[in-house]
Scaffold this motif. Sequence first.
Motif, PDB file in Angstrom:
ATOM      1  N   ILE A  66     -53.538  20.370  47.581  1.00 34.58           N
ATOM      2  CA  ILE A  66     -54.094  19.066  47.939  1.00 34.58           C
ATOM      3  C   ILE A  66     -54.411  18.250  46.689  1.00 34.58           C
ATOM      4  CG2 ILE A  66     -56.095  17.894  48.963  1.00 34.58           C
ATOM      5  CD1 ILE A  66     -56.094  20.116  51.116  1.00 34.58           C
TER       6      ILE A  66
ATOM      7  N   LYS B 275     -51.907   9.609  49.817  1.00 33.33           N
ATOM      8  CA  LYS B 275     -53.196   9.237  50.412  1.00 33.33           C
ATOM      9  C   LYS B 275     -53.711  10.371  51.312  1.00 33.33           C
ATOM     10  CE  LYS B 275     -51.568   4.471  50.673  1.00 33.33           C
ATOM     11  NZ  LYS B 275     -50.175   4.735  50.300  1.00 33.33           N
ATOM     12  N   ASP B 276     -55.033  10.499  51.370  1.00 41.95           N
ATOM     13  CA  ASP B 276     -55.670  11.500  52.232  1.00 41.95           C
ATOM     14  C   ASP B 276     -55.126  11.457  53.661  1.00 41.95           C
ATOM     15  OD1 ASP B 276     -57.440  13.186  50.942  1.00 41.95           O
ATOM     16  OD2 ASP B 276     -59.123  11.796  51.080  1.00 41.95           O
ATOM     17  N   LYS B 277     -55.021  10.245  54.187  1.00 40.57           N
ATOM     18  CA  LYS B 277     -54.595  10.079  55.580  1.00 40.57           C
ATOM     19  C   LYS B 277     -53.150  10.522  55.809  1.00 40.57           C
ATOM     20  CE  LYS B 277     -53.082   5.319  55.174  1.00 40.57           C
ATOM     21  NZ  LYS B 277     -52.934   4.062  55.836  1.00 40.57           N
TER      22      LYS B 277
ATOM     23  N   LYS C 275     -52.587  14.606  45.763  1.00 38.49           N
ATOM     24  CA  LYS C 275     -53.377  13.389  45.590  1.00 38.49           C
ATOM     25  C   LYS C 275     -53.345  12.875  44.154  1.00 38.49           C
ATOM     26  CE  LYS C 275     -57.406  13.593  47.687  1.00 38.49           C
ATOM     27  NZ  LYS C 275     -58.650  14.096  48.296  1.00 38.49           N
TER      28      LYS C 275
END
Length: 156
Positions: free
Chosen positions: A35, A45-47, A39
Motif C-alpha cells: 500500500i 489514490k486511496d479510493k 501510494k
Amino acid sequence: MNIIEGAFLTSNAYIAIVVSRFNYFINEKLLSGAIETLKRVGQVKDKNITVIWVPGAYELPLVANMLANSKNYNAIVALGTIIRGSTSHFDLISSECISSLSAVSIRTMIPVTCGVLTTENVEQAIERAGTKAGNKGTEAALAALEMINVLKLLNE
C-alpha cells in the motif's frame, strides 16, 4: 532499436490487493509495504485501492480471477506466506497458488503480481516481509505499477 519500459507513476490506476489471512503477522507487513508503495511511488489514490482478505494462499487465485474478470482493476497484487512444514502440503499449495495466479494474468491480460512468500521457516518469511531481504509486498506493488504502464505502451 525500439525499447519499451514502464514507469511507476500510475495515479489513475485501480489496483486490488488480495491477501491471505493465514500467517497474518507476516502478511500484514507485506500489505503495508504494498500500500505504501502504491501510494508513494505510483501516486495511486486511496479510493482506487481495494484490499480483499481471503483465508489462505490457496484461495488467492480464485479471488484474483474474479477481480480480473470484472475488468474493474488495472492490476492485482497477490500477497501471502507459505511456510514449509513436515508434509508435502507446502509443495502442493505453493505450486498450485503461483501457477494459478500466473494463469489468471495470462488469460485475462490483467497483471497479477506475486507477493507470495514460499519459505523454509518463519525466520525467512520475516526477513522477506520488511527486514533483511526487503519487503516482497513492496516488490509486488512495484511490479504491478510497471506492468500497468508496459501494457499501456504496448497497446498504443
